[in-house]
Write a protein that holds these residues in place. Structure first.
Motif, PDB file in Angstrom:
ATOM      1  N   ARG A  14      45.961  -7.156  33.380  1.00  0.00           N
ATOM      2  CA  ARG A  14      46.952  -7.960  33.773  1.00  0.00           C
ATOM      3  C   ARG A  14      46.238  -9.137  34.822  1.00  0.00           C
ATOM      4  NH1 ARG A  14      51.098  -3.661  36.460  1.00  0.00           N
ATOM      5  NH2 ARG A  14      48.816  -3.397  37.453  1.00  0.00           N
ATOM      6  N   PRO A  15      46.929 -10.302  34.921  1.00  0.00           N
ATOM      7  CA  PRO A  15      46.354 -11.251  35.622  1.00  0.00           C
ATOM      8  C   PRO A  15      45.745 -10.789  37.086  1.00  0.00           C
ATOM      9  CG  PRO A  15      48.250 -12.214  34.487  1.00  0.00           C
ATOM     10  CD  PRO A  15      48.227 -10.581  34.057  1.00  0.00           C
ATOM     11  N   GLY A  16      46.761 -10.000  37.879  1.00  0.00           N
ATOM     12  CA  GLY A  16      46.440  -9.594  39.066  1.00  0.00           C
ATOM     13  C   GLY A  16      45.075  -8.618  39.110  1.00  0.00           C
ATOM     14  N   ASP A  17      45.144  -7.750  37.982  1.00  0.00           N
ATOM     15  CA  ASP A  17      43.718  -6.950  38.059  1.00  0.00           C
ATOM     16  C   ASP A  17      42.742  -7.862  37.445  1.00  0.00           C
ATOM     17  OD1 ASP A  17      45.300  -4.657  38.485  1.00  0.00           O
ATOM     18  OD2 ASP A  17      45.772  -4.324  36.552  1.00  0.00           O
ATOM     19  N   ALA A  18      42.787  -8.735  36.608  1.00  0.00           N
ATOM     20  CA  ALA A  18      41.660  -9.501  36.446  1.00  0.00           C
ATOM     21  C   ALA A  18      41.191 -10.386  37.761  1.00  0.00           C
ATOM     22  CB  ALA A  18      41.903 -10.751  35.390  1.00  0.00           C
ATOM     23  N   PHE A  19      41.954 -10.859  38.461  1.00  0.00           N
ATOM     24  CA  PHE A  19      41.931 -11.927  39.625  1.00  0.00           C
ATOM     25  C   PHE A  19      40.854 -10.829  40.517  1.00  0.00           C
ATOM     26  CE2 PHE A  19      42.428 -13.186  43.920  1.00  0.00           C
ATOM     27  CZ  PHE A  19      42.371 -14.597  43.834  1.00  0.00           C
ATOM     28  N   GLU A  20      41.444  -9.462  40.802  1.00  0.00           N
ATOM     29  CA  GLU A  20      40.705  -8.515  41.646  1.00  0.00           C
ATOM     30  C   GLU A  20      39.302  -8.304  41.125  1.00  0.00           C
ATOM     31  OE1 GLU A  20      41.269  -3.894  43.252  1.00  0.00           O
ATOM     32  OE2 GLU A  20      42.714  -4.793  42.050  1.00  0.00           O
ATOM     33  N   VAL A  21      39.040  -8.155  39.851  1.00  0.00           N
ATOM     34  CA  VAL A  21      38.052  -7.840  39.252  1.00  0.00           C
ATOM     35  C   VAL A  21      36.802  -9.019  39.544  1.00  0.00           C
ATOM     36  CG1 VAL A  21      36.414  -7.500  36.892  1.00  0.00           C
ATOM     37  CG2 VAL A  21      38.706  -6.054  37.504  1.00  0.00           C
ATOM     38  N   PHE A  22      37.484 -10.248  39.106  1.00  0.00           N
ATOM     39  CA  PHE A  22      36.532 -11.527  39.329  1.00  0.00           C
ATOM     40  C   PHE A  22      36.344 -11.426  40.668  1.00  0.00           C
ATOM     41  CE2 PHE A  22      35.516 -15.951  39.702  1.00  0.00           C
ATOM     42  CZ  PHE A  22      35.122 -16.333  38.543  1.00  0.00           C
ATOM     43  N   THR A  23      37.194 -11.325  41.750  1.00  0.00           N
ATOM     44  CA  THR A  23      36.697 -11.510  43.113  1.00  0.00           C
ATOM     45  C   THR A  23      35.951 -10.455  43.766  1.00  0.00           C
ATOM     46  OG1 THR A  23      39.056 -11.027  43.888  1.00  0.00           O
ATOM     47  CG2 THR A  23      38.458 -13.220  43.268  1.00  0.00           C
ATOM     48  N   ARG A  24      36.350  -9.370  43.467  1.00  0.00           N
ATOM     49  CA  ARG A  24      35.830  -7.815  43.996  1.00  0.00           C
ATOM     50  C   ARG A  24      34.628  -7.406  43.545  1.00  0.00           C
ATOM     51  NH1 ARG A  24      38.281  -9.464  48.753  1.00  0.00           N
ATOM     52  NH2 ARG A  24      40.481  -9.474  48.906  1.00  0.00           N
ATOM     53  N   ASP A  25      34.473  -7.573  42.164  1.00  0.00           N
ATOM     54  CA  ASP A  25      33.436  -6.686  41.628  1.00  0.00           C
ATOM     55  C   ASP A  25      32.402  -7.523  41.274  1.00  0.00           C
ATOM     56  OD1 ASP A  25      35.059  -4.481  41.957  1.00  0.00           O
ATOM     57  OD2 ASP A  25      35.851  -4.006  39.968  1.00  0.00           O
ATOM     58  N   THR A  26      32.116  -8.718  41.674  1.00  0.00           N
ATOM     59  CA  THR A  26      31.060  -9.459  41.019  1.00  0.00           C
ATOM     60  C   THR A  26      29.619  -8.677  41.273  1.00  0.00           C
ATOM     61  OG1 THR A  26      30.801 -10.330  43.315  1.00  0.00           O
ATOM     62  CG2 THR A  26      32.060 -11.518  41.799  1.00  0.00           C
ATOM     63  N   ASP A  27      29.487  -7.728  42.116  1.00  0.00           N
ATOM     64  CA  ASP A  27      28.124  -6.928  42.237  1.00  0.00           C
ATOM     65  C   ASP A  27      27.897  -6.080  40.750  1.00  0.00           C
ATOM     66  OD1 ASP A  27      30.535  -5.403  42.893  1.00  0.00           O
ATOM     67  OD2 ASP A  27      28.932  -4.012  43.761  1.00  0.00           O
ATOM     68  N   LYS A  28      29.157  -5.762  40.198  1.00  0.00           N
ATOM     69  CA  LYS A  28      29.044  -5.121  39.041  1.00  0.00           C
ATOM     70  C   LYS A  28      29.043  -5.590  37.602  1.00  0.00           C
ATOM     71  CE  LYS A  28      31.836  -1.449  41.230  1.00  0.00           C
ATOM     72  NZ  LYS A  28      31.741  -1.993  42.139  1.00  0.00           N
ATOM     73  N   TRP A  29      29.547  -7.164  37.415  1.00  0.00           N
ATOM     74  CA  TRP A  29      29.527  -7.709  36.384  1.00  0.00           C
ATOM     75  C   TRP A  29      28.749  -9.026  36.304  1.00  0.00           C
ATOM     76  CZ3 TRP A  29      31.605 -12.563  36.595  1.00  0.00           C
ATOM     77  CH2 TRP A  29      32.378 -12.942  37.500  1.00  0.00           C
ATOM     78  N   TRP A  30      28.182  -9.467  37.566  1.00  0.00           N
ATOM     79  CA  TRP A  30      27.468 -10.612  37.484  1.00  0.00           C
ATOM     80  C   TRP A  30      26.036 -10.424  37.452  1.00  0.00           C
ATOM     81  CZ3 TRP A  30      29.898 -15.525  39.901  1.00  0.00           C
ATOM     82  CH2 TRP A  30      29.013 -16.570  39.554  1.00  0.00           C
ATOM     83  N   ARG A  31      25.296 -10.712  36.199  1.00  0.00           N
ATOM     84  CA  ARG A  31      23.922 -10.669  36.164  1.00  0.00           C
ATOM     85  C   ARG A  31      23.211 -11.083  37.424  1.00  0.00           C
ATOM     86  NH1 ARG A  31      21.853 -11.850  30.340  1.00  0.00           N
ATOM     87  NH2 ARG A  31      19.939 -12.042  31.646  1.00  0.00           N
ATOM     88  N   SER A  32      22.021 -10.693  37.806  1.00  0.00           N
ATOM     89  CA  SER A  32      21.509 -10.937  39.132  1.00  0.00           C
ATOM     90  C   SER A  32      20.743 -12.331  38.662  1.00  0.00           C
ATOM     91  CB  SER A  32      20.553  -9.938  39.624  1.00  0.00           C
ATOM     92  OG  SER A  32      19.449  -9.271  38.530  1.00  0.00           O
ATOM     93  N   ASP A  33      20.393 -12.475  37.293  1.00  0.00           N
ATOM     94  CA  ASP A  33      19.510 -13.700  37.245  1.00  0.00           C
ATOM     95  C   ASP A  33      20.459 -14.702  36.610  1.00  0.00           C
ATOM     96  OD1 ASP A  33      20.620 -12.495  34.603  1.00  0.00           O
ATOM     97  OD2 ASP A  33      18.649 -12.791  33.439  1.00  0.00           O
ATOM     98  N   ARG A  34      21.525 -14.705  37.001  1.00  0.00           N
ATOM     99  CA  ARG A  34      22.705 -15.668  36.635  1.00  0.00           C
ATOM    100  C   ARG A  34      23.122 -16.324  38.099  1.00  0.00           C
ATOM    101  NH1 ARG A  34      20.507 -15.443  32.588  1.00  0.00           N
ATOM    102  NH2 ARG A  34      21.449 -15.225  30.571  1.00  0.00           N
ATOM    103  N   SER A  35      22.999 -17.789  38.504  1.00  0.00           N
ATOM    104  CA  SER A  35      23.465 -18.146  39.687  1.00  0.00           C
ATOM    105  C   SER A  35      23.753 -19.672  39.446  1.00  0.00           C
ATOM    106  CB  SER A  35      22.327 -18.072  40.627  1.00  0.00           C
ATOM    107  OG  SER A  35      22.787 -18.817  41.758  1.00  0.00           O
ATOM    108  N   ILE A  36      24.449 -20.062  40.113  1.00  0.00           N
ATOM    109  CA  ILE A  36      24.999 -21.623  40.193  1.00  0.00           C
ATOM    110  C   ILE A  36      24.546 -22.299  41.536  1.00  0.00           C
ATOM    111  CG2 ILE A  36      26.938 -21.168  38.815  1.00  0.00           C
ATOM    112  CD1 ILE A  36      28.898 -21.216  41.202  1.00  0.00           C
ATOM    113  N   THR A  37      23.675 -21.824  42.083  1.00  0.00           N
ATOM    114  CA  THR A  37      23.212 -22.042  43.464  1.00  0.00           C
ATOM    115  C   THR A  37      21.614 -21.761  43.477  1.00  0.00           C
ATOM    116  OG1 THR A  37      23.274 -19.864  44.655  1.00  0.00           O
ATOM    117  CG2 THR A  37      25.264 -21.257  44.561  1.00  0.00           C
TER     118      THR A  37
END
Length: 239
Positions: A14-37
């Motif tokens: 659901r959108p609320g859960d997707a928002f939570e995953v996107f904002t709270r779980d970045t350490d679990k799904w964002w690859r360490s070699d990907r960055s916008i900074t």
């Protein structure tokens, strides 16, 4: 040249859960070699601050609408990212727009959101395992009738069961008084099959002794959702 970049993915939560995953779980799904900074590692959200992986503040949250929309800036406010979480029949469509991106450089968002989608799916699959555990606790044989494949096989230390045998005996299964998952591993076999293994410590009403187990399940996606095709229990390492 400054331009716009973006990406779109659909996830089965659901959108609320997707928002939570996107904002709270970045350490679990964002690859360490990907960055916008210029700083390595995933972005993190800390209140109204946007932090790089090393803790450096790189931007500010401008809109935080838990569920429908997230907007944040980075790089001294020169660029802005908007993420919309749109409800669809199968879950959520995540639409990301990055304004002020350097169009001459390849953007990371397709691979970043692929990681987000994968982690979201893993959350769905682990929740599905929880559904089966709840059905056992409720003695809900009809749930197993609906959510096991016709040729499902369940393998336990005490025997092997077909779907029909499992459904027939489910109402007599004692409820769990403890089922603590300590570790889990998921292997994706294409878009419609996944293998989930987890280690847990359990107790149930029919046996007061705590046990360690390792469970491997194969789930397949059909029109009605994720069904269980195989479930195998083995004794865990007691050392």
């Amino acid at each position: 040249m400054r331009d716009e970049a973006g990406a779109i993915v659909e996830v089965g939560i659901r959108p609320g859960d997707a928002f939570e995953v996107f904002t709270r779980d970045t350490d679990k799904w964002w690859r360490s070699d990907r960055s916008i900074t210029d700083h390595a590692g995933p972005l993190r959200f800390d209140g109204d601050r946007v932090l790089a992986g090393d803790g450096t503040e790189v931007g500010r949250v401008r809109v935080w609408e838990a569920g429908p929309r997230l907007v944040f800036s980075y790089g001294g406010g020169q660029a802005e990212v908007e993420v919309r979480f749109e409800e669809i029949p199968t879950g959520t469509r995540v639409v990301l727009r990055h304004y002020g991106w350097d169009a001459s450089a390849p953007g990371p968002w397709a691979s970043v959101l692929a990681g987000f989608a994968r982690h979201s799916l893993e959350r769905v699959l682990l929740a599905r395992i929880g559904d089966f555990l709840d059905a056992i606790g409720n003695g809900d044989a009809a749930f197993f009738e609906r959510n096991l494949t016709d040729d499902a096989l369940l393998i336990f230390p005490g025997g092997t069961y077909t779907k029909q045998q499992c459904v027939a005996e489910m109402s007599d299964h004692p409820p769990y008084v403890k089922y603590d998952i300590e570790e889990s591993w998921i292997v994706h076999l294409g878009e419609s099959t996944a293998v989930i293994s987890h280690r847990a410590r359990i107790m149930h009403a029919g046996n007061a002794a705590e046990r360690s187990i390792v469970v491997t399940s194969v789930l397949v996606r059909e029109d009605d959702g994720w069904l269980m095709a195989l479930n195998q229990w083995t004794a865990g390492d007691e050392n």
